[in-house]
Structure formats: C-alpha cells, structure tokens
Design a protein around this motif. Structure first.
Motif, mmCIF file in Angstrom:
data_model
loop_
_atom_site.group_PDB
_atom_site.id
_atom_site.type_symbol
_atom_site.label_atom_id
_atom_site.label_comp_id
_atom_site.label_asym_id
_atom_site.label_seq_id
_atom_site.Cartn_x
_atom_site.Cartn_y
_atom_site.Cartn_z
ATOM 1 N N VAL A 134 0.860 -1.188 0.000
ATOM 2 C CA VAL A 134 0.000 0.000 0.000
ATOM 3 C C VAL A 134 0.892 1.234 0.000
ATOM 4 N N ILE A 135 0.393 2.324 -0.541
ATOM 5 C CA ILE A 135 1.161 3.569 -0.583
ATOM 6 C C ILE A 135 0.721 4.425 0.589
ATOM 7 N N ASP A 136 1.600 4.708 1.485
ATOM 8 C CA ASP A 136 1.298 5.546 2.642
ATOM 9 C C ASP A 136 1.777 6.959 2.346
ATOM 10 N N GLN A 137 0.851 7.874 2.205
ATOM 11 C CA GLN A 137 1.217 9.255 1.929
ATOM 12 C C GLN A 137 0.269 10.193 2.670
ATOM 13 N N GLU A 138 0.519 11.474 2.593
ATOM 14 C CA GLU A 138 -0.303 12.472 3.267
ATOM 15 C C GLU A 138 -1.119 13.267 2.265
ATOM 16 N N LEU A 139 -2.369 13.525 2.604
ATOM 17 C CA LEU A 139 -3.206 14.397 1.778
ATOM 18 C C LEU A 139 -2.991 15.849 2.189
ATOM 19 N N ILE A 140 -2.932 16.725 1.218
ATOM 20 C CA ILE A 140 -2.721 18.142 1.519
ATOM 21 C C ILE A 140 -3.906 18.945 1.002
ATOM 22 N N ASN A 141 -4.528 19.693 1.929
ATOM 23 C CA ASN A 141 -5.605 20.613 1.560
ATOM 24 C C ASN A 141 -6.704 19.958 0.738
ATOM 25 N N GLU A 142 -7.113 18.783 1.154
ATOM 26 C CA GLU A 142 -8.223 18.135 0.453
ATOM 27 C C GLU A 142 -9.464 18.233 1.308
ATOM 28 N N THR A 143 -10.528 18.671 0.715
ATOM 29 C CA THR A 143 -11.780 18.770 1.451
ATOM 30 C C THR A 143 -12.844 17.964 0.752
ATOM 31 N N ASP A 144 -13.745 17.461 1.503
ATOM 32 C CA ASP A 144 -14.848 16.680 0.940
ATOM 33 C C ASP A 144 -16.026 17.598 0.662
ATOM 34 N N SER A 145 -16.689 17.357 -0.438
ATOM 35 C CA SER A 145 -17.900 18.117 -0.753
ATOM 36 C C SER A 145 -19.012 17.128 -1.018
ATOM 37 N N THR A 146 -20.065 17.207 -0.270
ATOM 38 C CA THR A 146 -21.191 16.303 -0.429
ATOM 39 C C THR A 146 -22.447 17.112 -0.665
ATOM 40 N N VAL A 147 -23.115 16.805 -1.739
ATOM 41 C CA VAL A 147 -24.360 17.511 -2.058
ATOM 42 C C VAL A 147 -25.506 16.797 -1.367
ATOM 43 N N ASN A 148 -26.215 17.503 -0.533
ATOM 44 C CA ASN A 148 -27.294 16.885 0.232
ATOM 45 C C ASN A 148 -28.674 17.193 -0.336
ATOM 46 N N LEU A 149 -28.750 18.172 -1.242
ATOM 47 C CA LEU A 149 -30.066 18.558 -1.746
ATOM 48 C C LEU A 149 -29.989 18.698 -3.263
ATOM 49 N N TYR A 150 -30.930 18.056 -3.931
ATOM 50 C CA TYR A 150 -30.947 18.097 -5.390
ATOM 51 C C TYR A 150 -32.285 18.658 -5.861
ATOM 52 N N ASN A 151 -32.219 19.558 -6.842
ATOM 53 C CA ASN A 151 -33.428 20.090 -7.459
ATOM 54 C C ASN A 151 -33.231 20.033 -8.970
ATOM 55 N N TRP A 152 -33.856 19.020 -9.593
ATOM 56 C CA TRP A 152 -33.656 18.781 -11.017
ATOM 57 C C TRP A 152 -34.968 18.963 -11.778
ATOM 58 N N GLU A 153 -35.738 19.982 -11.400
ATOM 59 C CA GLU A 153 -37.054 20.164 -12.017
ATOM 60 C C GLU A 153 -36.973 20.494 -13.504
ATOM 61 N N ASN A 154 -35.844 20.956 -13.976
ATOM 62 C CA ASN A 154 -35.698 21.291 -15.391
ATOM 63 C C ASN A 154 -35.036 20.171 -16.199
ATOM 64 N N TYR A 155 -34.928 18.992 -15.595
ATOM 65 C CA TYR A 155 -34.260 17.873 -16.266
ATOM 66 C C TYR A 155 -35.216 16.691 -16.410
ATOM 67 N N THR A 156 -34.877 15.822 -17.343
ATOM 68 C CA THR A 156 -35.717 14.658 -17.618
ATOM 69 C C THR A 156 -34.857 13.394 -17.605
ATOM 70 N N VAL A 157 -35.356 12.354 -16.975
ATOM 71 C CA VAL A 157 -34.655 11.076 -16.913
ATOM 72 C C VAL A 157 -35.571 9.983 -17.452
ATOM 73 N N VAL A 158 -34.989 9.054 -18.203
ATOM 74 C CA VAL A 158 -35.702 7.856 -18.639
ATOM 75 C C VAL A 158 -35.326 6.716 -17.702
ATOM 76 N N ILE A 159 -36.323 6.121 -17.072
ATOM 77 C CA ILE A 159 -36.073 4.938 -16.240
ATOM 78 C C ILE A 159 -36.419 3.710 -17.079
ATOM 79 N N ALA A 160 -35.397 3.027 -17.562
ATOM 80 C CA ALA A 160 -35.593 1.810 -18.360
ATOM 81 C C ALA A 160 -35.605 0.625 -17.400
ATOM 82 N N GLU A 161 -36.791 0.149 -17.086
ATOM 83 C CA GLU A 161 -36.954 -0.898 -16.064
ATOM 84 C C GLU A 161 -38.225 -1.689 -16.358
ATOM 85 N N ASP A 162 -38.081 -3.005 -16.552
ATOM 86 C CA ASP A 162 -39.251 -3.813 -16.891
ATOM 87 C C ASP A 162 -40.022 -4.284 -15.661
ATOM 88 N N GLN A 163 -39.402 -4.234 -14.482
ATOM 89 C CA GLN A 163 -40.069 -4.666 -13.258
ATOM 90 C C GLN A 163 -40.777 -3.473 -12.599
#
Length: 504
Positions: free
Chosen positions: A366-395
């Motif tokens: 394994v490579i043991d190294q240090e991370l520098i100035n890395e931050t996590d970004s997690t999106v908790n809220l999504y608003n995609w009212e102007n987008y369209t998705v096709v759900i291809a699912e037979d069940q």
C-alpha cells in the motif's frame, strides 16, 4: 534342504508368487531345513541364491521390538494357524510385513508360511482412510451448512412474508413504519446471505479481482466506526461495550481495495460484537514499511483451542453443536481470508477462552502518503425540475422504488419498460438528459440499447442499474457506453450521487 517334487510344481508356484508378490517359505522342524521362494529373497532385499536361508538370517531382519512377538507367534503356529503383522528391514529400510502360516505333521513337522510386504498396502489404506474421513467430514459440514442455511434463509423470509401480509390486510396505519423497518432489516439480512454465497463462488473460482484505488484512510475508518456503532445499537450493547478506534484525524492515503477492506473489518467487528457481552472492542491499525496491519480485539467469550485452526475454513463455526446459537452461515471468516489473500495479505488469530480474541490481518504494497488541503464536498439537496430522466426498467416494483427515490428532486420521469422503449424515448425526446438503464430487459437488452442510443446521442449520460453484480459486469456496461454501473440493490444516496455527476 527341502525341495519340491516336480518341475511343473516349481514353475506354477513361482508364477503364483510372482503375480501376487507373495513370498513363501517352508521350514522342517525335524531336519532344520529351510527353503525360501524367489519372492521371499526379493522381499528381504536379496538376489535369489545370494544367501542360504536360515532362521538366524530371517531373525536378523525382524525389528528388535517385534522379535519376541514374532518368535512366540511361530511357536503358536504349531498349535493353530496364525496371521501376524510385524516390522522388518529391507536393505536398511523399515517395512511392514505379514505372515500367514500353519504347521502340519506328515513324516516330519513342517511349517508353511506365506510372507508379504504390506507396507505400500498399509500406506494406501491409510490414505484411503484419510480421504474417507475427509470426505465424511466434508459431508457432515455440508449437511450442517445446509441445515443452518435453511434456518438462516427462512428466518428473514418469515419476517418479510409475515409483515407483508399484515401490511396487505390494512387498518394498521400506526404500525406501518415499524413493519416496513422489519421488512427492510430482513431483506438486508437475506441480501447478506446471497452476497456471501456469491463471494465464495467468485473467490474460489479465482474470478474475483481487487479494485485498487487511492483512498483516504480517515474516511474509511470513520465509515467502519459508524457501522460498528450501529451494530452495537442493533444488538442492544451500546451501554455494555466500549468501542475504541484510533485517532482518525490523520491524512493517510493508501492504495488498495477499499470496499474489500471495509467488508473484512466490518465482518471482524460484527463477530466481536456478537460474541462480546461486556468490556470493550478495539479496532486499530499500524504501518510497517509499505504494509498496513489492522487489528480487532475484543474481551468476549474467546475461541476454544480445538477450533482456532479451523475458523478460517468454509462452513466452520466456533460453536458447531448448536447449544449456544449465535446465527450466521459460517462463511464470514472464510470469505475474509480469501479476500485478504486476494490482496496479497494474510490473517491470523489469537484467542483465549473467557479472556477474548484478537484477529489481525495485513495488506502489503500500500502507498502511505499524506493528503494536503483536500476537502470533501457532499451535495445533500438536489433540485432537477428542469431535467428529464428515462427509467428503463421492466419490473414495476423496481420502477416504483426509483420513482420514489427521485420524487423529491422534482425531475421529470419517463418510464420505458423495454430496451426498445428506452431507445424510442431517448431519441424522440431531445429534452432527456439521462437514462437509468436496466440490463436484463425484453426485446433488446440494456447493453444493446445503450450501444444503439450512443450512436445517435453520444453525449447522453447512461447509468446502468442492474442485478448483474459479478466481476466483469461493470466493465461490460462501461464498454457498451454506460457512464456508471450501479449494482442492485443500491440505496438512494448512491443513486443521487451518481446522477449528480451528470445533472448540474
């Protein structure tokens, strides 16, 4: 010397001895004459005629600890036929022999004995017995496993079917969340069993391959700690057990298969929680050159010495008599060992009854190294009212789950029940921004549909969402043109994170 009467008798006797590889001697108690067959010379390591047969020469070949027994048996042969086994030497090599003989009175008192070297026969008998015992043990393990598996499968199925019937009956609005939670828990339990069986199949067939990537050790350990805390709560042990984890504020980065390591640690910690009533559970790690060594220690019941060498074998459980039932398939540690070996590491155990157990495993390179100035970004809220998705699912049920997951995002949904419908929807509706593509569908499967769609709309994002979860299936999806591959069952967070990469 004793001689046979005719040339025909001698020839026939030699042939019988040679075919059966059985020696023969005749000893005349009256005249002291002794005669050996050619095979007897061979058994004792002589060339025919090199020595003159005598009792003294024969006794020199008998092992000193068996000599008295051998001589007494020859005396007893004068009273009744005898068959004995004894050790003897052939050219300095210790062998095992067998004689069968009797003494009869004619004109003289004559001893006739069949002499056989049974060393190879005994070795084969031992190997056969060993193989038989191993096969018998495997059969017993299989039967115990099947009986246990029947119990493990029927328990969650009983809960799923029972609570589903209650929900179906109606008039239980106040209990719906509780029943739904029980169904979900039982479904996850059932999924774990199926995943374990699939893992064993892939690992034993050597089709499983590690997916090594750089990842932040701090985040992984936080995830493992969170999972373990949930285990404590689910097992009602949060107030009885102290959970110790290392300082997880470090910025170490290693390169390995994060999912496999999480699975191994979670399995070891699950065992620790299961078998520990009071005290503490400690999870730690340390670096040794480019190897990381993980350790899980508990103050539980411990493992009896007679089971410690077998706990990493398949279907093995530390308590196999059913007196103390702790559940499980007996595959967890076996899977962990195979996955660790796949990563080039090793696993070992130290345990003492009523004191506790420590399980350690190491992952090399394994490579043991240090991370520098890395931050996590997690999106908790999504608003995609102007987008369209096709759900291809037979069940239908699978479609409704996806619809429920996406409803809070306000995204526009088109349902395609076949691969052909998915193609039509995406090509006739330019506003479609993304396709959630099932692979196993009627008429045209998802991979073929993806290839055809990509020819017309190469920039359209397609995420495979499928029950095909074996090694190689992800590569097939990506090769066909999919941007992502989600293996069912996946949760809402995984789905939304994958979609967010392609929907601003």
């Amino acid at each position: 010397m004793i001689r046979l009467n005719t040339t025909t008798e001698i020839r026939q006797l030699k042939k019988i001895h040679s075919i059966a590889d059985i020696g023969y001697w005749v000893y005349n108690y009256s005249t002291k004459d002794f005669w050996w067959s050619e095979v007897t010379y061979k058994i004792l390591g002589y060339q025919t005629g090199n020595v003159i047969p005598t009792r003294e020469i024969l006794k020199k070949h008998i092992h000193c600890e068996d000599l008295v027994f051998f001589e007494e048996s020859l005396k007893q042969m004068q009273l009744q036929p005898m068959e004995i086994e004894f050790r003897f030497y052939k050219n300095g090599e210790l062998r095992l022999g067998k004689i069968t003989g009797e003494v009869y009175r004619d004109e003289d008192i004559v001893e006739e004995v069949l002499f056989q070297d049974i060393t190879d026969i005994k070795i084969k008998e031992f190997e056969i017995a060993k193989a038989w015992n191993k096969a018998l043990e495997a059969e017993n393990l299989k039967n115990a496993f099947l009986a246990n598996m029947s119990h493990e499968l029927r328990t969650p199925l009983n809960s799923i079917i029972g609570f589903s019937e209650l929900l179906e009956s109606g008039n239980i609005n106040e209990n719906i969340p509780k029943f739904a939670s029980s169904i979900k828990h039982s479904g996850l339990q059932l999924l774990k069993i199926i995943e374990d069986l699939l893992k064993v199949s892939m690992l034993e067939s050597r089709t499983a391959k590690p997916m090594k990537r750089n990842f932040k050790l701090q985040n992984m350990m936080k995830d493992v700690k969170s999972l373990t805390e949930k285990l404590l709560i689910n097992n009602n042990k949060k107030d009885h057990l102290q959970l110790n984890f290392p300082d997880i504020e470090s910025n170490h980065v290693i390169k390995s298969d994060q999912n496999k390591i999480i699975g191994i640690l979670t399995n070891l910690l699950h065992n620790a929680v299961k078998f520990t009533e009071n005290g503490s559970i400690t999870c730690s790690y340390r670096f040794i050159n480019q190897t990381i060594e993980f350790s899980v220690n508990d103050t539980g019941k411990g493992i009896p010495i007679k089971y410690q060498s077998d706990v990493f074998q398949r279907f093995r459980k530390a308590d196999e008599n059913g007196i103390n039932y702790f559940g499980g398939t007996g595959l967890g540690l076996y899977i962990s060992r195979l996955e660790i070996e796949l990563l080039g590491g090793k696993i070992w155990i130290a345990s003492e009854e009523k004191i506790g157990t420590t399980v350690k495993f190491s992952i090399p390179n394994v490579i043991d190294q240090e991370l520098i100035n890395e931050t996590d970004s997690t999106v908790n809220l999504y608003n995609w009212e102007n987008y369209t998705v096709v759900i291809a699912e037979d069940q239908f049920t699978n479609y409704k789950i996806l619809e429920a997951y996406l409803q809070p995002t306000n995204i526009n949904i088109i349902w395609a029940k076949t691969g052909k419908e998915a193609m039509t929807a995406s090509l006739k509706n330019p506003e479609v921004n993304l396709i959630l593509m099932d692979i196993n569908m009627p008429h045209i499967n998802g991979l073929e549909a993806t290839k055809l769609i990509k020819k017309k709309r190469p920039d359209l994002a397609i995420i495979a969402q499928t029950a095909y979860a074996l090694d190689g299936d992800r590569e097939k999806s990506l090769k066909a043109g999919c941007s992502e591959h989600l293996s069912k069952p996946f949760n809402k967070t995984d789905l939304l994170l994958s979609m967010s990469k392609y929907l601003p």
